[in-house]
Design a protein around this motif. Structure first.
Motif, PDB file in Angstrom:
ATOM      1  N   TYR A 273       8.759   8.091 -12.405  1.00 47.20           N
ATOM      2  CA  TYR A 273       7.505   7.747 -11.726  1.00 47.20           C
ATOM      3  C   TYR A 273       6.537   6.930 -12.580  1.00 47.20           C
ATOM      4  CZ  TYR A 273       8.828  10.730  -7.887  1.00 47.20           C
ATOM      5  OH  TYR A 273       9.480  11.260  -6.809  1.00 47.20           O
TER       6      TYR A 273
ATOM      7  N   ILE B 270      10.770  16.459  -5.271  1.00 45.50           N
ATOM      8  CA  ILE B 270      10.648  15.001  -5.326  1.00 45.50           C
ATOM      9  C   ILE B 270       9.861  14.504  -4.122  1.00 45.50           C
ATOM     10  CG2 ILE B 270      11.943  12.834  -5.297  1.00 45.50           C
ATOM     11  CD1 ILE B 270      12.060  14.501  -7.975  1.00 45.50           C
ATOM     12  N   ALA B 271      10.110  15.065  -2.962  1.00 47.26           N
ATOM     13  CA  ALA B 271       9.361  14.688  -1.756  1.00 47.26           C
ATOM     14  C   ALA B 271       7.881  15.013  -1.915  1.00 47.26           C
ATOM     15  CB  ALA B 271       9.936  15.385  -0.525  1.00 47.26           C
ATOM     16  N   ALA B 272       7.566  16.137  -2.573  1.00 46.47           N
ATOM     17  CA  ALA B 272       6.164  16.511  -2.809  1.00 46.47           C
ATOM     18  C   ALA B 272       5.480  15.471  -3.691  1.00 46.47           C
ATOM     19  CB  ALA B 272       6.086  17.895  -3.450  1.00 46.47           C
TER      20      ALA B 272
ATOM     21  N   ASP C 123       6.355  12.331  -4.068  1.00 45.86           N
ATOM     22  CA  ASP C 123       6.237  11.102  -3.276  1.00 45.86           C
ATOM     23  C   ASP C 123       5.055  11.168  -2.311  1.00 45.86           C
ATOM     24  OD1 ASP C 123       8.453  10.049  -4.568  1.00 45.86           O
ATOM     25  OD2 ASP C 123       9.844  10.547  -2.931  1.00 45.86           O
ATOM     26  N   ARG C 124       4.875  12.310  -1.657  1.00 45.78           N
ATOM     27  CA  ARG C 124       3.738  12.463  -0.733  1.00 45.78           C
ATOM     28  C   ARG C 124       2.415  12.381  -1.486  1.00 45.78           C
ATOM     29  NH1 ARG C 124       7.303  16.279   1.576  1.00 45.78           N
ATOM     30  NH2 ARG C 124       6.347  17.990   0.389  1.00 45.78           N
TER      31      ARG C 124
ATOM     32  N   ASP D 176       1.847  20.909  -2.234  1.00 47.09           N
ATOM     33  CA  ASP D 176       2.559  19.883  -3.001  1.00 47.09           C
ATOM     34  C   ASP D 176       2.068  19.840  -4.443  1.00 47.09           C
ATOM     35  OD1 ASP D 176       4.160  19.152  -0.857  1.00 47.09           O
ATOM     36  OD2 ASP D 176       2.966  17.384  -0.336  1.00 47.09           O
TER      37      ASP D 176
ATOM     38  N   GLU E  89       1.570   8.827  -2.422  1.00 43.72           N
ATOM     39  CA  GLU E  89       1.085   8.107  -1.241  1.00 43.72           C
ATOM     40  C   GLU E  89      -0.374   8.466  -0.940  1.00 43.72           C
ATOM     41  OE1 GLU E  89       1.870   8.086   3.521  1.00 43.72           O
ATOM     42  OE2 GLU E  89       3.616   8.324   2.227  1.00 43.72           O
TER      43      GLU E  89
ATOM     44  N   THR F 214      14.498  19.805  -6.973  1.00 42.52           N
ATOM     45  CA  THR F 214      15.014  19.803  -5.622  1.00 42.52           C
ATOM     46  C   THR F 214      14.499  18.597  -4.867  1.00 42.52           C
ATOM     47  OG1 THR F 214      13.145  21.040  -4.739  1.00 42.52           O
ATOM     48  CG2 THR F 214      14.989  22.324  -5.616  1.00 42.52           C
ATOM     49  N   GLY F 215      15.143  18.302  -3.767  1.00 40.75           N
ATOM     50  CA  GLY F 215      14.646  17.231  -2.910  1.00 40.75           C
ATOM     51  C   GLY F 215      13.234  17.516  -2.449  1.00 40.75           C
ATOM     52  N   GLY F 216      12.905  18.796  -2.277  1.00 38.53           N
ATOM     53  CA  GLY F 216      11.553  19.178  -1.869  1.00 38.53           C
ATOM     54  C   GLY F 216      10.523  18.842  -2.927  1.00 38.53           C
TER      55      GLY F 216
ATOM     56  N   THR G 112       3.631  22.585  -6.368  1.00 40.05           N
ATOM     57  CA  THR G 112       5.015  22.251  -6.707  1.00 40.05           C
ATOM     58  C   THR G 112       5.055  21.412  -7.979  1.00 40.05           C
ATOM     59  OG1 THR G 112       5.712  22.360  -4.403  1.00 40.05           O
ATOM     60  CG2 THR G 112       7.082  21.043  -5.892  1.00 40.05           C
TER      61      THR G 112
END
Length: 111
Positions: free
Chosen positions: A84, A13-15, A17-18, A64, A21, A9-11, A67
């Motif tokens: 990644y 992938i966002a996890a 990415d965070r 995250d 970072e 999910t986008g969630g 996830t």
């Protein structure tokens, strides 16, 4: 036993990415997150992850990480398969630099 379904999910992938970072930051959470991501990518070459490190991260970061842990249990969900590799290679180089510095800006990444 229920069949496993891939969940990208986008969630999720966002996890990731965070977390990437955060792993690049010189903070108390950066080191544990970096070790977690590198262990997911290649624990044999990058080292494992000490579960006690979870105590050093905030609840949102822990969520995250959970996830990513869920993704790691799924087939074809390696960091390479998700695109990644480049980010984690760069993180591994930083981890290596940290090991060669006795103290300084990279100390958060030492084990």
């Amino acid at each position: 036993m229920k069949p496993r379904h891939r969940v990208y999910t986008g969630g999720a992938i966002a996890a990731i990415d965070r977390l990437i970072e955060i792993a690049h930051r010189d903070t108390e959470q950066g080191g544990p997150v970096a070790r977690f991501l590198l262990a997911w990518w290649d624990a044999g070459k990058c080292g494992g992850f000490d579960l006690a490190d979870l105590q050093a991260v905030d609840a949102d970061v822990l969520e995250d990480m959970a996830t990513v842990f869920h993704l790691a249990a799924q087939r074809a969900s390696s960091p390479d398969a998700l695109g990644y590799r480049t980010e984690l290679e760069r993180l591994r180089r930083l981890q290596g630099q940290a090991a060669s510095h006795p103290a300084g800006s990279f100390t958060v990444f030492t084990s």
